[in-house]
Write a protein that holds these residues in place. Structure first.
Motif, PDB file in Angstrom:
ATOM      1  N   TRP A  71      35.538  47.860  38.186  1.00  0.00           N
ATOM      2  CA  TRP A  71      35.212  47.014  39.341  1.00  0.00           C
ATOM      3  C   TRP A  71      33.706  46.752  39.407  1.00  0.00           C
ATOM      4  O   TRP A  71      33.278  45.648  39.712  1.00  0.00           O
ATOM      5  N   ILE A  78      35.720  39.814  37.215  1.00  0.00           N
ATOM      6  CA  ILE A  78      36.932  40.034  38.013  1.00  0.00           C
ATOM      7  C   ILE A  78      36.658  40.047  39.518  1.00  0.00           C
ATOM      8  O   ILE A  78      37.549  40.352  40.306  1.00  0.00           O
ATOM      9  N   TYR A  81      39.060  38.549  42.138  1.00  0.00           N
ATOM     10  CA  TYR A  81      40.296  39.237  42.508  1.00  0.00           C
ATOM     11  C   TYR A  81      40.028  40.131  43.705  1.00  0.00           C
ATOM     12  O   TYR A  81      38.912  40.616  43.899  1.00  0.00           O
ATOM     13  N   ASP A  82      41.052  40.380  44.452  1.00  0.00           N
ATOM     14  CA  ASP A  82      40.947  41.309  45.565  1.00  0.00           C
ATOM     15  C   ASP A  82      40.775  42.723  45.010  1.00  0.00           C
ATOM     16  O   ASP A  82      41.429  43.089  44.020  1.00  0.00           O
ATOM     17  N   ASP A  85      43.920  44.614  44.415  1.00  0.00           N
ATOM     18  CA  ASP A  85      44.675  44.212  43.232  1.00  0.00           C
ATOM     19  C   ASP A  85      44.107  44.851  41.974  1.00  0.00           C
ATOM     20  O   ASP A  85      44.854  45.297  41.098  1.00  0.00           O
ATOM     21  N   VAL A  86      42.789  44.899  41.872  1.00  0.00           N
ATOM     22  CA  VAL A  86      42.153  45.539  40.717  1.00  0.00           C
ATOM     23  C   VAL A  86      42.513  47.020  40.701  1.00  0.00           C
ATOM     24  O   VAL A  86      42.910  47.571  39.676  1.00  0.00           O
ATOM     25  N   THR A  89      46.201  47.467  39.603  1.00  0.00           N
ATOM     26  CA  THR A  89      46.493  47.242  38.185  1.00  0.00           C
ATOM     27  C   THR A  89      45.884  48.338  37.307  1.00  0.00           C
ATOM     28  O   THR A  89      46.512  48.768  36.333  1.00  0.00           O
TER      29      THR A  89
END
Length: 99
Positions: A71, A78, A81-82, A85-86, A89
């Motif tokens: 992150w 990335i 992306y929320d 969500d990161v 995944t």
């Protein structure tokens, strides 16, 4: 939560560690070893309970520690992306690989 709250600091540390003096570089590496040690303890407990199917807990701890920094280190790529969500995944990728 720690990674999200310290994203910029973590990115700075990764990019500038080589420019630090030996004492400060050692402090950074000691901190990383401490985080990896926490992950390894979790992995050892999971291995002993039969929840995780892994042999090299130290190696997996290194992988997980690095993946948890995605992150901050890859935010430029990335960041759209929320964060949830990161996190989801990355967690799924780790758990599917060790269970």
């Amino acid at each position: 939560d720690y990674i999200n709250g310290n994203r910029r600091y973590i990115n700075l540390v990764y990019t500038e560690t080589r420019a630090l003096g030996p004492d400060n570089r050692r402090k950074i590496f000691d901190m990383e070893r401490e985080f990896m040690g926490l992950w390894e303890k979790i992995l050892i407990r999971g291995k002993e309970s039969g929840e995780f199917r892994i042999d090299e807990t130290n190696l997996y701890a290194n992988y997980i520690y690095f993946l948890s920094t995605v992150w901050s280190l890859r935010h430029w790529s990335i960041g759209g992306y929320d964060e949830k969500d990161v996190r989801s995944t990355v967690t799924s990728m780790i758990l599917n690989g060790i269970t």
